[in-house]
Design a protein around this motif. Structure first.
Motif, PDB file in Angstrom:
ATOM      1  N   LEU A 186     -33.179  62.815  46.517  1.00  0.00           N
ATOM      2  CA  LEU A 186     -31.977  63.406  45.937  1.00  0.00           C
ATOM      3  C   LEU A 186     -31.263  62.444  44.999  1.00  0.00           C
ATOM      4  N   GLU A 187     -30.577  63.019  44.028  1.00  0.00           N
ATOM      5  CA  GLU A 187     -29.730  62.237  43.136  1.00  0.00           C
ATOM      6  C   GLU A 187     -28.344  62.055  43.765  1.00  0.00           C
ATOM      7  N   HIS A 188     -27.818  63.130  44.303  1.00  0.00           N
ATOM      8  CA  HIS A 188     -26.510  63.108  44.956  1.00  0.00           C
ATOM      9  C   HIS A 188     -26.519  64.130  46.084  1.00  0.00           C
ATOM     10  N   PHE A 189     -25.690  63.892  47.097  1.00  0.00           N
ATOM     11  CA  PHE A 189     -25.473  64.892  48.138  1.00  0.00           C
ATOM     12  C   PHE A 189     -24.216  64.530  48.913  1.00  0.00           C
ATOM     13  N   GLY A 190     -23.673  65.516  49.606  1.00  0.00           N
ATOM     14  CA  GLY A 190     -22.502  65.297  50.451  1.00  0.00           C
ATOM     15  C   GLY A 190     -22.169  66.575  51.180  1.00  0.00           C
ATOM     16  N   GLY A 191     -21.296  66.459  52.171  1.00  0.00           N
ATOM     17  CA  GLY A 191     -20.911  67.671  52.871  1.00  0.00           C
ATOM     18  C   GLY A 191     -20.570  67.486  54.322  1.00  0.00           C
ATOM     19  N   HIS A 192     -20.743  68.569  55.090  1.00  0.00           N
ATOM     20  CA  HIS A 192     -20.353  68.627  56.494  1.00  0.00           C
ATOM     21  C   HIS A 192     -21.531  69.150  57.328  1.00  0.00           C
ATOM     22  N   THR A 193     -21.263  69.377  58.601  1.00  0.00           N
ATOM     23  CA  THR A 193     -22.288  69.860  59.519  1.00  0.00           C
ATOM     24  C   THR A 193     -22.877  71.192  59.067  1.00  0.00           C
ATOM     25  N   TYR A 194     -22.029  72.096  58.574  1.00  0.00           N
ATOM     26  CA  TYR A 194     -22.495  73.443  58.260  1.00  0.00           C
ATOM     27  C   TYR A 194     -22.541  73.766  56.767  1.00  0.00           C
ATOM     28  N   ALA A 195     -22.152  72.822  55.920  1.00  0.00           N
ATOM     29  CA  ALA A 195     -22.178  73.067  54.472  1.00  0.00           C
ATOM     30  C   ALA A 195     -22.395  71.762  53.735  1.00  0.00           C
ATOM     31  N   ALA A 196     -23.207  71.818  52.687  1.00  0.00           N
ATOM     32  CA  ALA A 196     -23.482  70.611  51.902  1.00  0.00           C
ATOM     33  C   ALA A 196     -23.791  70.997  50.468  1.00  0.00           C
ATOM     34  N   GLY A 197     -23.644  70.031  49.584  1.00  0.00           N
ATOM     35  CA  GLY A 197     -24.041  70.185  48.193  1.00  0.00           C
ATOM     36  C   GLY A 197     -25.049  69.108  47.853  1.00  0.00           C
ATOM     37  N   LEU A 198     -25.931  69.376  46.893  1.00  0.00           N
ATOM     38  CA  LEU A 198     -26.979  68.412  46.569  1.00  0.00           C
ATOM     39  C   LEU A 198     -27.475  68.607  45.149  1.00  0.00           C
ATOM     40  N   SER A 199     -28.069  67.565  44.598  1.00  0.00           N
ATOM     41  CA  SER A 199     -28.745  67.659  43.304  1.00  0.00           C
ATOM     42  C   SER A 199     -29.984  66.786  43.344  1.00  0.00           C
ATOM     43  N   LEU A 200     -31.012  67.178  42.585  1.00  0.00           N
ATOM     44  CA  LEU A 200     -32.283  66.458  42.566  1.00  0.00           C
ATOM     45  C   LEU A 200     -32.982  66.708  41.236  1.00  0.00           C
ATOM     46  N   LYS A 201     -33.936  65.851  40.924  1.00  0.00           N
ATOM     47  CA  LYS A 201     -34.745  66.026  39.726  1.00  0.00           C
ATOM     48  C   LYS A 201     -35.642  67.260  39.907  1.00  0.00           C
ATOM     49  N   LYS A 202     -35.890  67.951  38.799  1.00  0.00           N
ATOM     50  CA  LYS A 202     -36.707  69.166  38.870  1.00  0.00           C
ATOM     51  C   LYS A 202     -38.076  68.888  39.471  1.00  0.00           C
ATOM     52  N   GLU A 203     -38.650  67.743  39.094  1.00  0.00           N
ATOM     53  CA  GLU A 203     -40.008  67.439  39.549  1.00  0.00           C
ATOM     54  C   GLU A 203     -40.070  67.119  41.038  1.00  0.00           C
ATOM     55  N   GLN A 204     -38.912  66.941  41.681  1.00  0.00           N
ATOM     56  CA  GLN A 204     -38.876  66.633  43.110  1.00  0.00           C
ATOM     57  C   GLN A 204     -38.729  67.885  43.970  1.00  0.00           C
ATOM     58  N   PHE A 205     -38.618  69.056  43.340  1.00  0.00           N
ATOM     59  CA  PHE A 205     -38.291  70.258  44.098  1.00  0.00           C
ATOM     60  C   PHE A 205     -39.307  70.565  45.191  1.00  0.00           C
ATOM     61  N   GLU A 206     -40.582  70.640  44.847  1.00  0.00           N
ATOM     62  CA  GLU A 206     -41.597  71.011  45.834  1.00  0.00           C
ATOM     63  C   GLU A 206     -41.663  70.016  46.976  1.00  0.00           C
ATOM     64  N   GLN A 207     -41.565  68.728  46.646  1.00  0.00           N
ATOM     65  CA  GLN A 207     -41.606  67.708  47.690  1.00  0.00           C
ATOM     66  C   GLN A 207     -40.370  67.806  48.585  1.00  0.00           C
ATOM     67  N   PHE A 208     -39.211  68.052  47.967  1.00  0.00           N
ATOM     68  CA  PHE A 208     -37.989  68.212  48.752  1.00  0.00           C
ATOM     69  C   PHE A 208     -38.089  69.427  49.674  1.00  0.00           C
ATOM     70  N   LYS A 209     -38.543  70.546  49.120  1.00  0.00           N
ATOM     71  CA  LYS A 209     -38.655  71.765  49.918  1.00  0.00           C
ATOM     72  C   LYS A 209     -39.572  71.545  51.116  1.00  0.00           C
ATOM     73  N   GLU A 210     -40.672  70.867  50.878  1.00  0.00           N
ATOM     74  CA  GLU A 210     -41.633  70.602  51.958  1.00  0.00           C
ATOM     75  C   GLU A 210     -41.025  69.702  53.026  1.00  0.00           C
ATOM     76  N   LYS A 211     -40.321  68.658  52.598  1.00  0.00           N
ATOM     77  CA  LYS A 211     -39.754  67.706  53.552  1.00  0.00           C
ATOM     78  C   LYS A 211     -38.597  68.344  54.331  1.00  0.00           C
ATOM     79  N   PHE A 212     -37.761  69.097  53.642  1.00  0.00           N
ATOM     80  CA  PHE A 212     -36.644  69.767  54.296  1.00  0.00           C
ATOM     81  C   PHE A 212     -37.157  70.784  55.311  1.00  0.00           C
ATOM     82  N   THR A 213     -38.141  71.580  54.899  1.00  0.00           N
ATOM     83  CA  THR A 213     -38.701  72.603  55.782  1.00  0.00           C
ATOM     84  C   THR A 213     -39.330  71.981  57.016  1.00  0.00           C
ATOM     85  N   ALA A 214     -40.045  70.880  56.838  1.00  0.00           N
ATOM     86  CA  ALA A 214     -40.673  70.207  57.972  1.00  0.00           C
ATOM     87  C   ALA A 214     -39.624  69.697  58.959  1.00  0.00           C
TER      88      ALA A 214
END
Length: 609
Positions: free
Chosen positions: A441-469
């Motif tokens: 991620l480039e940036h992120f922040g938030g709480h237990t039930y809500a968060a915001g985040l940003s990432l490079k486009k090319e990191q999307f699939e890897q992020f989705k896979e890691k988050f899902t796992a």
């Protein structure tokens, strides 16, 4: 989707009976109090009548002395101060609160809210450059800044100091600012950790007021803004927040500021009727508590926390979602009726546009999920489209979370990055899950039930896979089943006018003090049940005990219209519900808001045979 009914642990019998005798109330209400850790007269009195004098000393917060010293120096030396806040409700109410206080003390004061699209969340280099170009020497950052290490360093090099007032979790390091106020700092021993960002800003001005002999009444008038932040940011309405919320709501209901009144005139509450109901006296319960004050209401009924969440909050948010949140701040600080009328009309248009974009994005996301078997059956949702409007992603994430009841992330393009919002369900920490993927991620922040985040486009699939796992490893089938927490079981004949009158005084309701949910078994509809709503999705019932003795209660059951056929067979069923007042054509009646219904399937089968 089936729901789990979970009966809360009941209070200790001895404590319940002792409290009932002490405050002259029944077993059921005393149990509700004991469940809320209230066991004696003084605790009950503080709960029912939150005392503004019970607010914590602001100097218990780490760096408060430094913050007040730096602010005092700025005011004494007539420096230019810039009040800087996030673009959501918490941020804009915080900016309005601190700005309104300081403008009475200093002439050279301005405010700044970053543009969601060109600057992104939090402190921005562009905002600091604005301060430098306009000769501001002190920035007070509200509802943001706890992770702005590089930004604060940049400002210092430019000769601009920072006081940070935040309530988000910090990173490993704290920014090198003049003062960093955040009750969630690991080295902060402030007694209450659940303040909103606006609440932290209020503690700053309380600290300044205490140090300069400014009467509390001068800052108490700002609590209407604080309660809007508390409601909209979904922080717990317990402890200090309950005190702030109680008195803030009273202020809105008795003397709404110009901007808030202008917003409310676009809602269903405004009917240009002035009523002056008497508050029910608590003397039946507490002979020593005087509650005879009359309130003059400017709308058809008293506003609640829910009204702030669903009627006021979205409109304040809409400006930042569609255009620029500066408009919301302008409205909140406005004391001119004509200007407020123009600003509120503009903000209402933004809200209407937001609704259209929100609905369109939600429908497109639904189509995307329903058209992909793997996505539909997954334990979490991660959806992305370059065409979605960034300003409605949080709302859409919340809608999808309600629809599929699982952790959800919704993303769109923002320049070279993807940006988005995450929402979660009870029992699953979405912030922890996002933090687990922080290396992507480039940036992120938030709480237990809500968060915001940003990432490079090319990191999307890897992020989705890691988050899902991470979700698959941590989440359980039990967490993925919606839960209804039930405070206690009662019978309908336990409900009296006095019972409901006292129950209403458990408000303000919200996280940590939700409206009590009751369970009643062996009831039927009196025979007038019908489906209501455009598609017959809801039920309108008249509930009575199965023996048809005692009082009946009108009831509404949202999204349970499919049960009408079974209910009409007069087979006894169980309901879980809250009590509410329903206003229609000037008449106010008590009704049940049914959350779920369980009918014995064997009895239904017997009936069918």
């Amino acid at each position: 989707m089936g729901k789990r009914w979970v009966l809360k642990e009941q209070g200790e019998a001895v404590k319940i009976e002792e409290l009932a005798a002490t405050i002259n109330t029944d077993h059921y209400l005393s149990n509700l109090l004991v469940q809320r850790k209230i066991s004696n007269f003084d605790e009950a009195k503080n709960f029912f009548r939150p005392d503004i004098n019970s607010l914590h000393d602001p100097f218990l917060m780490k760096d408060m002395d430094k913050a007040v010293d730096r602010l005092s120096k700025a005011i004494q030396n007539k420096e230019k101060i810039l009040v800087y806040g996030d673009y959501d409700v918490d941020g804009t109410t915080a900016v309005a609160t601190v700005y309104l206080f300081l403008k009475e003390l200093i002439d050279d004061i301005g405010f700044y809210v970053p543009n969601r699209y060109s600057e992104g969340y939090g402190v921005s280099f562009q905002g600091i450059d604005y301060a430098v170009e306009n000769n501001y020497s002190l920035i007070i950052a509200l509802d943001c800044g706890i992770k702005a290490l590089e930004k604060v360093k940049y400002a210092t090099e430019k000769g601009v100091d920072f006081i940070i007032c935040d309530h988000h979790f910090p990173g490993e390091n704290i920014p090198d600012a003049c003062a960093v106020l955040d009750p969630k700092r690991f080295d902060c021993s402030y007694p209450f950790k659940g303040l909103s960002g606006c609440g932290v800003g209020f503690k700053l001005i309380q600290g300044y007021a205490n140090s300069h002999n400014i009467p509390f009444s001068q800052i108490e008038q700002l609590l209407d803004l604080v309660v809007i932040s508390i409601a909209s940011d979904i922080v717990p309405i317990t402890g200090e927040n309950r005190i702030l919320a109680f008195h803030g709501l009273r202020l809105i209901n008795t003397k709404p500021r110009t901007g808030i009144e202008a917003i409310l005139k676009y809602t269903s509450l405004n009917k240009n009727i002035i009523v002056s109901p008497k508050e029910e006296e608590l003397e039946e319960t507490y002979n020593e508590i005087d509650n005879t004050q009359k309130r003059e209401l400017y709308f058809t009924r008293e506003l609640t926390i829910s009204d702030l969440v669903f009627l006021i909050g979205p409109r304040i948010n809409a400006a930042g979602r569609i255009e620029n949140a500066l408009n919301s701040v302008e409205l909140l600080i406005c004391d001119n009726d004509e200007k407020a009328k123009v600003l509120s009309a503009q903000i209402n248009e933004y809200n209407n546009e937001r609704k259209e974009k929100d609905y369109k994005t939600y429908q497109e996301a639904l189509t995307m999920i329903e058209g992909d078997l793997a996505m539909k059956s997954a334990k979490c949702t991660v959806v992305y489209s370059p065409d979605w409007h960034q300003g409605v992603l949080g709302i859409v994430a919340s809608r999808l979370t309600e629809t599929y009841y699982r952790p959800t992330i919704v993303l769109t393009e923002s320049g070279d990055n993807l940006t988005g919002s995450a929402r979660s369900i009870k029992g699953f920490d979405i912030y922890e899950a996002v933090d687990h993927c922080s290396d992507l991620l480039e940036h992120f922040g938030g709480h237990t039930y809500a968060a915001g985040l940003s990432l490079k486009k090319e990191q999307f699939e890897q992020f989705k896979e890691k988050f899902t796992a991470f979700v698959n490893e941590r989440i359980t089938p039990e967490i993925l089943t919606p839960e209804i927490e039930i405070d206690m079981k009662i019978k309908l004949d336990n409900v009296s006018p006095k019972f409901f009158r006292i129950l209403k005084q458990f408000a303000p309701f919200g996280p940590g003090n939700m409206a009590p949910v009751f369970q009643t078994d062996e009831v039927i509809d009196r025979g007038f049940g019908r489906a209501v709503g455009n598609n017959g999705n809801h039920l309108k019932l008249d509930i009575i005990d199965k023996d048809r003795k005692g009082n009946s209660f009108p009831a509404i059951a949202f999204q349970l219209g499919n049960m009408l056929n079974d209910i009409q067979k007069e087979v006894p069923f169980s309901i879980c519900y809250t009590f509410e007042e329903n206003e229609w054509n000037g008449n106010v009646t008590l009704q049940l808001n049914i959350k779920d219904i369980i009918i014995n399937k064997e009895q239904i089968n017997d009936y069918n045979q």
